[in-house]
Design an enzyme around this catalytic site. Structure first.
Site, mmCIF file in Angstrom:
data_model
loop_
_atom_site.group_PDB
_atom_site.id
_atom_site.type_symbol
_atom_site.label_atom_id
_atom_site.label_comp_id
_atom_site.label_asym_id
_atom_site.label_seq_id
_atom_site.Cartn_x
_atom_site.Cartn_y
_atom_site.Cartn_z
ATOM 1 N N SER A 115 65.178 -40.288 58.804
ATOM 2 C CA SER A 115 66.180 -41.051 59.548
ATOM 3 C C SER A 115 67.353 -41.485 58.679
ATOM 4 C CB SER A 115 65.502 -42.242 60.217
ATOM 5 O OG SER A 115 66.405 -42.889 61.078
ATOM 6 N N HIS A 116 67.541 -42.796 58.549
ATOM 7 C CA HIS A 116 68.700 -43.351 57.843
ATOM 8 C C HIS A 116 68.436 -43.538 56.355
ATOM 9 C CE1 HIS A 116 65.893 -46.191 59.446
ATOM 10 N NE2 HIS A 116 66.172 -46.956 58.429
ATOM 11 N N ASP A 280 73.352 -41.842 62.414
ATOM 12 C CA ASP A 280 72.567 -41.837 61.170
ATOM 13 C C ASP A 280 72.087 -40.438 60.784
ATOM 14 O OD1 ASP A 280 70.677 -41.550 63.187
ATOM 15 O OD2 ASP A 280 69.117 -42.536 62.010
ATOM 16 N N ASP A 282 69.450 -38.557 61.245
ATOM 17 C CA ASP A 282 68.888 -37.630 62.232
ATOM 18 C C ASP A 282 69.529 -37.793 63.613
ATOM 19 O OD1 ASP A 282 67.688 -40.150 62.457
ATOM 20 O OD2 ASP A 282 65.913 -39.317 63.421
ATOM 21 N N ASP A 284 69.893 -40.387 65.784
ATOM 22 C CA ASP A 284 69.401 -41.204 66.902
ATOM 23 C C ASP A 284 69.984 -42.617 66.917
ATOM 24 O OD1 ASP A 284 67.948 -42.032 64.734
ATOM 25 O OD2 ASP A 284 65.977 -41.775 65.657
ATOM 26 N N ARG A 285 70.650 -43.031 65.836
ATOM 27 C CA ARG A 285 71.249 -44.377 65.831
ATOM 28 C C ARG A 285 72.740 -44.307 66.127
ATOM 29 N NH1 ARG A 285 68.550 -48.186 61.233
ATOM 30 N NH2 ARG A 285 66.417 -47.749 61.882
ATOM 31 N N LYS A 379 65.838 -42.367 71.061
ATOM 32 C CA LYS A 379 67.154 -42.990 71.089
ATOM 33 C C LYS A 379 68.171 -41.921 70.741
ATOM 34 C CE LYS A 379 66.255 -44.949 66.594
ATOM 35 N NZ LYS A 379 65.435 -45.986 66.024
#
Ligand code: G1P
Ligand code: ZN
Length: 546
Positions: A115-116, A280, A282, A284-285, A379
């Site tokens: 992710s982030h 982010d 991947d 999703d944010r 998300k």
């Protein structure tokens, strides 16, 4: 091509328990012989039957994505999957993986991402499994994976050369078809179904709208270029940092005021930019900015809920909304006004899956820069940006005005999260246990003019399947509805991260213009004192404030 299934002897690793979002570790941990293979075996062993089924595979392009994708392809073929759908070059954003799993009726999908978290040889890597509804595997599945990882003695892998993932189309590997697909196409088509692309495009073409999107050298670059620049005609310089890099250009691909500073400065300096946004690692944010205006993710969710009827995909209304427990209660007021259900779930997107599947929630959100809807089961960063873009196009007002009007109508929930990173893990756990032991004594204590009404350790019973999740955060609730929440991160890879969530409700428009940290000052001071944060963390102030 001659292929043979190899059986490889291995021994368990004791640290393969998935966290809030899959298994996340340092790259070097994943590079140990058998480490990735053991966990992939554990995933396949926890599935009912993979024979002839379809598996989706892709990742955010971070360092080790390429090698990992090839290993997983060979293991999936050995496990008997009939088809493996891989994004070109092994790439797929998290929301796009969810789209593809659903659209192609796959058994599930593997997403390679931390992710982030920063990437590169010294950064983090991660692997998560999504189930057939396109959402993160539920707790019982991740527990089964962990158990399988504890008893593994052997895994199976096809003895075959690498598949050329740069070439779209089908490749055969033993009895398995590996289909290399365009990572963007299905996702972009779904976005066109949900939003009014014609209306947005006409504003761009008329020069009436300007936006900036920061892909942070991560996965959303190709998605944003295709959707914003090509399909919507937003102009060639709309997407910045749009080329995905294995180390995210050395940055921290987390869209917030700290790590997306360059974007914030760019939007603040140029009045003609109506919307600034970032996503982010991947994809999703999301972070949403207006000119000199930051929209907290909690407010973003509330504004979306209040305005969903303006957006084509949600014109028929919302079944309900859901937010993670630490997310501010701003959306609760909108739900009350709309007369729809509002659910409060533990942190982590997986808890929204059942509510979405059962048709009880349409929009979901987390304070951690995550919002999405029932269009997928993850998300979705770009979706949120398109939602705001569509809203701006419909309303013809600035981001600041839209949010300001929302506060006037519903009140403002001042909100902030203070993170203390890389804290000694034992001390952090002792802090939470200490608070848990003292819960009964907290009511009656005061923070400035506020009085503690109740304090508890949040537990959740899933209204659909009855599953119970306990110890999801210490909540201190004040008599005016203000809250402080303490919990430890389940995604960090070094030490512990203490998260302190702070919220205060202000109904009076006269007082809604205060600076957030000032508005929360009494709660901040009380939080530091009640948890003795100075001693526990050794820090005078948080490492990150969002
Ligand atoms: C964090 C966020 C949480 C989010 C998760 C995955 O988890 O707080 O809302 O779902 O990342 O993006 P945490 O580190 O707090 O466990
Ligand atoms: Zn993410």
């Amino acid at each position: 091509m001659a292929t043979e299934i190899k059986r490889v002897a291995t021994t368990p690793f004791d640290d393969q328990r998935p966290g809030t979002s899959g298994l996340r570790k340092r790259v070097r941990t994943f590079q140990q012989p058998h480490y990735l293979e053991n966990f992939v075996h554990a995933i396949f062993a926890s599935l009912d039957d993979c024979r002839g089924k379809t598996l989706v595979l892709g990742g955010d392009g971070r360092y080790y994505n390429r090698e990992a994708a090839q290993i997983i392809i060979r293991m999936a073929a050995a496990a008997g999957f009939g088809r493996i759908l891989v994004g070109r070059d092994g790439l797929l954003s998290t929301p796009a993986a969810s789209v593809v799993i659903r659209k192609r009726r796959a058994l599930g999908g593997i997403v390679l991402s931390a992710s982030h978290n920063p990437g590169g040889p010294d950064g983090d890597f991660g692997i998560k499994f999504n189930v057939a509804n396109g959402g993160p595997a539920p707790e019982r599945f991740t527990t089964a994976c962990y158990e399988a990882s504890r008893t593994i003695s052997e895994y199976r892998i096809l003895d075959a050369p690498d598949v050329d993932l740069s070439r779209l189309g089908e490749h055969t590997l033993g009895d398995t078809v590996v289909e290399v697909m365009d990572p963007v196409a299905d996702y972009a088509a779904l976005m066109e179904d949900l939003f009014d692309f014609d209306r947005i495009r006409s504003l761009f073409e008329a020069g009436a709208m300007r936006i900036r999107f920061d892909a942070m050298h991560a996965i959303t670059g190709p998605y944003a270029r295709e959707i914003l620049e090509h399909r919507l005609g937003a102009g060639p310089n709309t997407v910045i940092n749009g080329i995905p890099r294995e180390d995210f250009g050395g940055g921290h691909p987390d869209p917030n005021l700290t790590y997306a500073r360059a974007l914030v400065e760019m939007v603040d300096a140029d009045k003609s930019i109506q919307l600034g946004a970032a996503s982010d690692g991947d994809g999703d944010r999301n972070m949403i900015l207006g000119h000199r205006f930051f929209v907290t993710p909690s407010d973003s969710l509330a504004v979306m809920a209040a305005n969903a009827h303006h957006i084509p995909g949600y014109r028929s209304g919302l079944a309900g909304v859901a937010r993670s427990m630490p997310t501010s209660q701003a959306v609760d007021r909108v739900a009350e006004h709309l007369g729809i259900e509002c659910f409060e779930t533990p942190t982590g997107w997986k808890y929204f899956g059942n509510l979405l599947d059962a048709g009880r929630a349409t929009l979901c959100g987390e304070e951690s820069f995550g919002t999405s809807s029932n269009h997928i089961r993850e998300k979705d960063g770009l979706w949120a940006v398109l939602f705001w873009l569509n809203l701006l196009a419909v309303k013809g007002e600035s981001v600041a005005r839209i949010v300001g009007n929302h506060w006037r109508a519903f009140g403002r929930n001042f909100y902030s999260r203070h993170d203390y990173e890389e804290v000694d893990a034992n001390r952090a756990h002792a802090m939470v246990e200490g608070l848990r032991a003292r819960l009964a004594g907290l009511p009656g204590q005061t923070a400035g003019g506020l009085r503690v009404a109740t304090a508890d350790d949040f537990a959740y019973t899933d209204p659909v399947d009855g599953e119970v999740a306990e110890h999801q955060g210490i909540r201190i609730l004040f008599d005016d509805g203000s809250r402080i929440v303490f919990r430890l991160s389940g995604t960090g890879t070094a030490g512990a991260t203490v998260r302190v969530y702070l919220e205060r409700y202000e109904p009076d428009p006269e007082h809604q213009g205060l600076d957030t940290q000032t508005a929360l000052a009494d709660l901040i001071a009380y939080a530091r004192e009640v948890a003795d944060l100075k001693t526990v963390t050794g820090m005078e102030r948080p490492t990150v404030i969002t």
